[in-house]
Scaffold this active site. Sequence first.
Site, PDB file in Angstrom:
ATOM      1  N   TRP A 153       0.698  -1.189  -0.157  1.00  0.00           N
ATOM      2  CA  TRP A 153       0.137  -0.152  -0.027  1.00  0.00           C
ATOM      3  C   TRP A 153       0.626   1.186   0.138  1.00  0.00           C
ATOM      4  O   TRP A 153       0.066   2.339  -0.280  1.00  0.00           O
ATOM      5  CB  TRP A 153      -0.918   0.086   1.064  1.00  0.00           C
ATOM      6  N   ASN A 154       1.924   1.174   0.415  1.00  0.00           N
ATOM      7  CA  ASN A 154       2.679   2.527   0.661  1.00  0.00           C
ATOM      8  C   ASN A 154       3.262   3.089  -0.719  1.00  0.00           C
ATOM      9  O   ASN A 154       3.539   4.527  -0.595  1.00  0.00           O
ATOM     10  CB  ASN A 154       4.130   2.111   1.363  1.00  0.00           C
ATOM     11  N   PRO A 178      -3.341  -5.835  -5.891  1.00  0.00           N
ATOM     12  CA  PRO A 178      -3.324  -4.830  -5.124  1.00  0.00           C
ATOM     13  C   PRO A 178      -3.302  -4.811  -3.726  1.00  0.00           C
ATOM     14  O   PRO A 178      -4.140  -5.766  -3.212  1.00  0.00           O
ATOM     15  CB  PRO A 178      -3.831  -3.660  -5.662  1.00  0.00           C
ATOM     16  N   ALA A 179      -2.705  -3.854  -2.808  1.00  0.00           N
ATOM     17  CA  ALA A 179      -2.949  -4.139  -1.305  1.00  0.00           C
ATOM     18  C   ALA A 179      -4.456  -3.614  -1.271  1.00  0.00           C
ATOM     19  O   ALA A 179      -5.004  -2.698  -2.106  1.00  0.00           O
ATOM     20  CB  ALA A 179      -2.226  -3.122  -0.724  1.00  0.00           C
ATOM     21  N   SER A 232       6.132  -7.368   3.936  1.00  0.00           N
ATOM     22  CA  SER A 232       6.795  -8.223   5.002  1.00  0.00           C
ATOM     23  C   SER A 232       7.466  -9.301   4.767  1.00  0.00           C
ATOM     24  O   SER A 232       7.038 -10.166   4.128  1.00  0.00           O
ATOM     25  CB  SER A 232       5.658  -7.921   6.321  1.00  0.00           C
ATOM     26  N   GLU A 253      10.678  -8.593  -2.563  1.00  0.00           N
ATOM     27  CA  GLU A 253      11.358  -7.350  -1.768  1.00  0.00           C
ATOM     28  C   GLU A 253      10.566  -7.311  -0.622  1.00  0.00           C
ATOM     29  O   GLU A 253       9.434  -6.997  -0.433  1.00  0.00           O
ATOM     30  CB  GLU A 253      10.901  -6.126  -2.602  1.00  0.00           C
ATOM     31  N   ARG A 281      10.313  11.038   4.149  1.00  0.00           N
ATOM     32  CA  ARG A 281       9.567  10.771   2.766  1.00  0.00           C
ATOM     33  C   ARG A 281       8.571   9.654   3.260  1.00  0.00           C
ATOM     34  O   ARG A 281       8.793   8.712   3.791  1.00  0.00           O
ATOM     35  CB  ARG A 281      10.811  10.254   1.765  1.00  0.00           C
ATOM     36  N   CYS A 287      10.083   0.781   2.981  1.00  0.00           N
ATOM     37  CA  CYS A 287      11.037  -0.170   3.265  1.00  0.00           C
ATOM     38  C   CYS A 287      12.340   0.247   3.431  1.00  0.00           C
ATOM     39  O   CYS A 287      13.422  -0.441   4.045  1.00  0.00           O
ATOM     40  CB  CYS A 287      10.952  -1.311   2.317  1.00  0.00           C
ATOM     41  N   GLU A 384      11.103  -3.017  12.171  1.00  0.00           N
ATOM     42  CA  GLU A 384      10.898  -2.219  11.182  1.00  0.00           C
ATOM     43  C   GLU A 384       9.863  -1.194  11.794  1.00  0.00           C
ATOM     44  O   GLU A 384       8.765  -1.696  12.250  1.00  0.00           O
ATOM     45  CB  GLU A 384      10.442  -2.719  10.016  1.00  0.00           C
ATOM     46  N   SER A 444      16.551   5.285  -4.774  1.00  0.00           N
ATOM     47  CA  SER A 444      15.659   4.688  -5.695  1.00  0.00           C
ATOM     48  C   SER A 444      15.965   5.293  -7.073  1.00  0.00           C
ATOM     49  O   SER A 444      15.779   6.531  -7.017  1.00  0.00           O
ATOM     50  CB  SER A 444      14.276   4.672  -5.445  1.00  0.00           C
ATOM     51  N   GLU A 461      14.560  -5.499  -8.723  1.00  0.00           N
ATOM     52  CA  GLU A 461      13.700  -4.770  -9.530  1.00  0.00           C
ATOM     53  C   GLU A 461      14.159  -3.651  -9.988  1.00  0.00           C
ATOM     54  O   GLU A 461      14.996  -2.696  -9.287  1.00  0.00           O
ATOM     55  CB  GLU A 461      12.322  -4.485  -8.741  1.00  0.00           C
TER      56      GLU A 461
END
Length: 481
Positions: A153-154, A178-179, A232, A253, A281, A287, A384, A444, A461
């Site tokens: 979702w992030n 999707p989430a 996760s 990931e 951010r 993550c 985390e 990134s 990725e």
Amino acid sequence: MTATVAVHGLFLGGSEVEAADGRTFPVIDPATGEPIAEVADAGAEDARAALAAAHAAAPGWASTPPRVRSRILRRAFELVTERAEEFAALITAEMGKTLTDSRGEVAYGASFLEWFAEEAVRIGGRNAVAPSGFGAISVVQEPVGLCYAITPWNFPLAMITRKVGPALAAGNTMIVKPAEATPLTALLMARVLTEAGLPPGVLSVLPCQNPTAVSDTVFADPWLRKLTFTGSTAVGRMLLARAADGVLRTSMELGGNAPLLVFEDADLDVAVDGAMAAKMRNGGQACTAANRFLVHNSVRAEFVDRLTARIEALRVGAGADPGSEVGPMITERQRAAVHTLVSAALADGAVLRTGGTPLPGNGFFYAPTVLDEVPADSRIVSEEIFGPVAAIRGFDTEDEALAAANATDYGLAAYLFTTDFARVQRVSAALQAGMVGVNRGLISDAAAPFGGIKASGLGSEGGSEGLHEYLNTKYVALPKY
């Protein structure tokens, strides 16, 4: 449900359709706690329909010339760029991040479409005479086959494009789940790809409230050849076990616990700017977010003072509000988890410099927080955080800093700040992470491989490496003519 709440379908066969059983679920604005949309709730029958569509589309899409696939992805990049404000507003509405962060995500997410449009025409191979002289060696790259993507979702756009982009560039069909919290952006992206020319059935998007029925159906399909997941580590381990049954190719990931090291010779202006970018951010819900700040004791007091002043000055509010710099947590559960970690750290002896509490009123807001003198054995060091909390510890020697940085099961990202180039080489080599940022807090890039080691995942990725995750290598033994 009020009349102002839109209803969205699943994306199947090139258009949105209702779920087979007619069920829907709400999408919640984390800034208000109120529903902003209803989305079709996919089940097993819908998953079977998506699989049938993918099977039917697979031969034609795999044989589509790479240049044609490239042009479709390029056109999708252009459409996302043209509609950047629409995407940004939607991301903010369903995920909560500020419009500034959402606009950044749109640019980042679109860059994967642009990059893999270019990579689609660079799928290579090689030919060589066998060293023995007995024939020739021909090596070709082929689509891996049907892919299943599970996204978080992030980053509801970027986590889609960096999976869909290489999958489509390589000639694969794909089903995306999707989430639950952020399905709207995924559905809009699917519509844009169709507008760009993607044939029906090549991509399906199946939002669902309970993923078991959908995932069980997809995993049971013998034509499934690839699983890609961002989320996760705990869920990743379960999915890897499922993937083992089908001997699936996997890209995982997973979680992070990024250290951020500030050495005694660091430029503190650069270090504080980098720390703000690496930590704040997306409100810390990333993550790659800096989770553990390790600061040389000779500069720690000044660094903490500067960082606290910057974080304390941040304006918290709904992402759509002008001037808002930190949005809400995604859910009340996530906010409670962050507060539990902060409370435990304070009980362990950490010193609160600012924040440290949920904010009153509607929505899931948490005060940006700085903790100093965090004990090494505190939960906030090993888990985390996924929130706007900077947890700081001191160190005296480079070896001590490296030992603390590597004392984790995770290995996604790490950051270091120093003006000593020899130290850059030593420390970046010694850090156990798949990505290292040097004197910068944002790392990134669609042209670079994104991925971790240890419990942070498998595969990459982005970059040319990201395309190879969606290709099989075939060796053809040719006779001597």
